[in-house]
Design a protein around this motif. Structure first.
Motif, PDB file in Angstrom:
ATOM      1  N   ARG A 171      10.908   1.274   2.687  1.00 31.58           N
ATOM      2  CA  ARG A 171      11.400   2.850   1.111  1.00 31.58           C
ATOM      3  C   ARG A 171      12.080   2.325   0.247  1.00 31.58           C
ATOM      4  NH1 ARG A 171      10.383   7.743   3.738  1.00 31.58           N
ATOM      5  NH2 ARG A 171      10.158   7.867   6.172  1.00 31.58           N
ATOM      6  N   TYR A 230       6.185   2.163   1.127  1.00 31.73           N
ATOM      7  CA  TYR A 230       5.262   1.686   1.553  1.00 31.73           C
ATOM      8  C   TYR A 230       4.734   1.237   2.578  1.00 31.73           C
ATOM      9  CZ  TYR A 230       5.320   1.458  -3.508  1.00 31.73           C
ATOM     10  OH  TYR A 230       5.208   1.836  -4.969  1.00 31.73           O
ATOM     11  N   TYR A 279       1.247  -0.967   0.040  1.00 32.31           N
ATOM     12  CA  TYR A 279      -0.432  -0.278  -0.027  1.00 32.31           C
ATOM     13  C   TYR A 279       1.238   1.398  -0.125  1.00 32.31           C
ATOM     14  CZ  TYR A 279      -3.683  -3.125   1.726  1.00 32.31           C
ATOM     15  OH  TYR A 279      -4.197  -4.989   1.800  1.00 32.31           O
ATOM     16  N   PRO A 280       0.210   1.952  -1.239  1.00 31.94           N
ATOM     17  CA  PRO A 280       0.947   3.338  -0.880  1.00 31.94           C
ATOM     18  C   PRO A 280       0.772   3.963   0.375  1.00 31.94           C
ATOM     19  CG  PRO A 280      -0.152   3.723  -2.873  1.00 31.94           C
ATOM     20  CD  PRO A 280      -0.596   2.630  -1.755  1.00 31.94           C
ATOM     21  N   PHE A 281       2.202   4.233   1.243  1.00 29.79           N
ATOM     22  CA  PHE A 281       2.420   5.365   2.878  1.00 29.79           C
ATOM     23  C   PHE A 281       1.425   6.740   2.963  1.00 29.79           C
ATOM     24  CE2 PHE A 281       3.556   7.174   5.922  1.00 29.79           C
ATOM     25  CZ  PHE A 281       3.116   7.076   7.445  1.00 29.79           C
ATOM     26  N   SER A 282       0.812   6.622   3.275  1.00 27.10           N
ATOM     27  CA  SER A 282       0.705   7.930   3.851  1.00 27.10           C
ATOM     28  C   SER A 282      -0.147   8.251   5.625  1.00 27.10           C
ATOM     29  CB  SER A 282      -0.872   8.431   2.537  1.00 27.10           C
ATOM     30  OG  SER A 282      -2.123   7.874   2.844  1.00 27.10           O
ATOM     31  N   ASP A 283      -0.590   9.046   5.805  1.00 26.54           N
ATOM     32  CA  ASP A 283      -0.762   8.882   7.316  1.00 26.54           C
ATOM     33  C   ASP A 283      -2.438   9.052   7.305  1.00 26.54           C
ATOM     34  OD1 ASP A 283       1.513  10.207   7.997  1.00 26.54           O
ATOM     35  OD2 ASP A 283       0.823  11.916   7.765  1.00 26.54           O
ATOM     36  N   SER A 284      -3.093   8.978   6.004  1.00 29.89           N
ATOM     37  CA  SER A 284      -4.059   8.221   6.386  1.00 29.89           C
ATOM     38  C   SER A 284      -4.877   7.007   5.784  1.00 29.89           C
ATOM     39  CB  SER A 284      -5.147   9.625   5.480  1.00 29.89           C
ATOM     40  OG  SER A 284      -5.050   9.213   4.340  1.00 29.89           O
ATOM     41  N   LEU A 285      -3.794   6.345   5.866  1.00 30.37           N
ATOM     42  CA  LEU A 285      -4.121   4.837   5.356  1.00 30.37           C
ATOM     43  C   LEU A 285      -4.979   4.335   5.510  1.00 30.37           C
ATOM     44  CD1 LEU A 285      -3.315   2.405   3.475  1.00 30.37           C
ATOM     45  CD2 LEU A 285      -0.998   2.230   4.810  1.00 30.37           C
ATOM     46  N   GLU A 342      -9.486  -0.191   2.009  1.00 34.27           N
ATOM     47  CA  GLU A 342      -8.366   0.686   0.758  1.00 34.27           C
ATOM     48  C   GLU A 342      -7.703  -0.743   0.231  1.00 34.27           C
ATOM     49  OE1 GLU A 342      -5.853   3.382   0.551  1.00 34.27           O
ATOM     50  OE2 GLU A 342      -6.622   4.591   2.312  1.00 34.27           O
ATOM     51  N   THR A 366       7.948   0.886   7.805  1.00 32.51           N
ATOM     52  CA  THR A 366       8.017   1.268   6.029  1.00 32.51           C
ATOM     53  C   THR A 366       8.878   0.629   5.319  1.00 32.51           C
ATOM     54  OG1 THR A 366       8.079   3.217   6.916  1.00 32.51           O
ATOM     55  CG2 THR A 366       6.236   3.352   6.790  1.00 32.51           C
TER      56      THR A 366
END
Length: 565
Positions: A226, A197, A162-168, A173, A224
């Protein structure tokens, strides 16, 4: 005329024979076809850039079928585009029903979706990678998935990137890249774009590519990823665990009770006032049932404060206003069970009683040892109730030899006498009978009264003196730098049979003869309990060591074993 008929019959015979010989069909006999179909032509070929067609064509070395392509074909990055597939003779055509994303590398992994038409041999390592842009993303990851508590491979688990983001949000998703772990639990994801990810593995029972933590075991890596070069990742350890925070769904009368429903099983709870009786019920153990006290009238307005914590330390506190209503519903029958099926008479022995309703009173005079109608010996165990009076732990401290010795040596006198056994060894005379009596621990009728005023039936538990022939011993030496850990013996049903904590020289006495697996739970944060981890808090489970070789415990055997972790 006769010659003419003969000629006609001869012609018919030749015609039938010819058609039978020419009738097409699968030949019988001969060696079994074990050679899989091989790809001899592809459009596009792997590595193609600037691909802008809606059709993919593959040609194979033999006739093929693609009946299971929908279940087997993995397209990454995940796309919502539908497709149709046509398998005819030795060709497979895939028609895309939408446009692919621009400047994106796609990988079509066919798994076992294309097989030959004779023996269903699947094409091996069949995949096509192409880009809609000017270059191919070429990074990859590989690793393994294992089941946390057993170390068994996590075969067929979906592994998602999954592309990492604070809202994952893993609960809503889809992964961008994904694959399925093989029978050995190993996985590979190819043609990944450079980026940051998170990785998650789960057994996708409903095939929607979204984690359902209530029913699907899962695992993840805390760090995460990288990704700027291809890499091998640590094992992903999976377990079934509902990580969604506990929530109160409703609180309402149900028959004569108040029932408070949650979205999952409470791990701990308390409710005020303190005089209320309560217990967790339901198939999923997600309903808290509260019983009306005798001091409260039906229809009286009440207020309670409830505090609940789940197994992941998520907490809620709420205030509930309610009334108890009269009902014609009959109370369920009152039952209880004894966890142990047999009790050895040892220096310190325990049994556990589980009730289907809270207990409001008990009678300690109802416990005694009995051999027959001529021998009865009252016993006074130490007792400990759980917080809602539905489980009772009893500890008996007695001298193993005293009961049998007194029984055997004492001459028959008063066969109706009932002596008393406290926590000290027996030193008084007891009515005797034949040697080796068949002793039972009796919990007499009326030993317990439930919150609904039911009385308990009599129960008997066989007692026996442990002998060298009835049990085994395991001496375990632990070599480790860890200071906080629990050593468990796992039986053949996968249940914890015996355990001890924070000891490096352990002796398990009077073990039931069977095969066991030794497991160590490492309390990494030294908080006194082993943690399953928490996906929402990005906390991986604490460590587990599993001694894979089974340990066989036999009657009259002492087994010595050393483990290192």
């Amino acid at each position: 005329m006769k010659d003419f008929i003969t000629i006609i019959l001869f012609i018919i015979f030749i015609d039938i024979t010819f058609h039978q010989c020419a009738n097409p069909g699968r030949p019988t006999g001969g060696p079994k076809d074990t050679i899989p179909p091989t790809l001899i032509y592809a459009n596009p070929v792997s590595g193609t850039t600037n691909f802008n067609s809606s059709e993919i064509e593959l040609e194979f070395s033999e006739f093929i079928t693609a009946d299971k392509l929908k279940q087997q074909l993995i397209i990454t990055p995940k796309t919502d585009i539908n497709y149709k597939s046509i398998a005819k003779r030795n060709k497979l055509i895939i028609k895309l029903e939408g446009e692919l994303e621009d400047s994106t590398t796609y990988n079509f992994n066919f798994a076992d979706g294309v097989t030959d038409i004779t023996e269903n041999n699947p094409a091996i390592n069949l995949s096509i990678a192409f880009s809609t842009g000017q270059y191919i993303d070429s990074l990859s990851i590989k690793g393994s998935v294992e089941q946390l508590l057993t170390k068994e491979p996590g075969k067929e688990f979906v592994v998602g990137l999954y592309p990492f983001s604070d809202s994952l949000d893993f609960f809503s998703e889809n992964p961008m890249y994904f694959t399925t772990a093989n029978d050995s639990g190993n996985y590979v994801i190819n043609y990944i774009k450079k980026g940051v990810y998170k990785i998650l593995a789960f057994n996708d029972d409903n095939s929607n590519f979204i984690l359902d933590p209530e029913t699907e075991a899962h695992g993840f890596l805390q760090d995460t990823i990288r990704l700027d070069s291809s890499t091998i990742l640590p094992p992903i350890r999976t377990i079934l665990q509902n990580v969604k925070p506990i929530k109160l769904i409703n609180a309402r009368p149900a028959g004569p009770y108040l029932e408070i429903k949650f979205n999952k099983t409470p791990d701990e709870y308390s409710i005020t006032p303190d005089y209320l009786y309560h217990q967790v019920v339901g198939d999923k153990k997600d309903v808290l049932r509260v019983y009306k006290p005798d001091t409260i009238n039906y229809g009286d307005s009440l207020q309670s404060i409830i505090y609940v914590k789940d197994s992941l330390n998520n907490e809620i506190k709420d205030t509930i206003n309610y009334v108890f209503l009269q009902s014609n519903r009959k109370p369920s029958s009152f039952t209880y069970s004894i966890k142990e099926s047999k009790l050895f008479i040892t220096d310190s022995n325990r049994i556990s009683l589980k009730f289907n309703k809270p207990i409001k009173s008990s009678d300690s005079s109802k416990f005694y040892i009995q051999a027959d109608s001529t021998f009865s010996l009252q016993v006074f165990p130490k007792s400990k109730w759980n917080h809602n009076f539905t489980t009772l732990d009893l500890q008996f401290k007695w001298s193993p030899d005293s009961i049998f010795a007194a029984y055997e040596k004492t001459l028959p006198r008063d066969t109706t006498a009932i002596d008393s056994l406290s926590n000290d060894p027996i030193n008084q005379s007891i009515s005797a009978g034949p040697k080796q009596p068949a002793l039972k621990l009796i919990i007499d009728k009326g030993g317990f009264v439930s919150v609904e005023n039911d009385t308990s039936a009599q129960k008997a538990l066989p007692l026996s003196k442990p002998t060298k022939q009835s049990a085994g011993v395991l001496k375990l030496t632990v070599q480790t730098d860890e200071t906080h850990f629990t050593i468990q013996l796992i039986d053949e049903n996968g249940k914890v049979a015996y355990q001890k904590s924070n000891e490096k020289n352990i002796t398990f006495n009077t073990i039931k003869p069977s095969n066991y697996t030794v497991r160590a739970l490492i309390d990494d944060n030294k908080d006194g309990k082993w943690s399953y981890g928490n996906l929402l808090k990005n906390q991986e489970p604490e460590q587990i060591f599993l001694y894979r070789q089974e340990t066989s415990i036999r009657e009259n055997w002492v087994v010595e074993l050393g483990i290192t972790f």
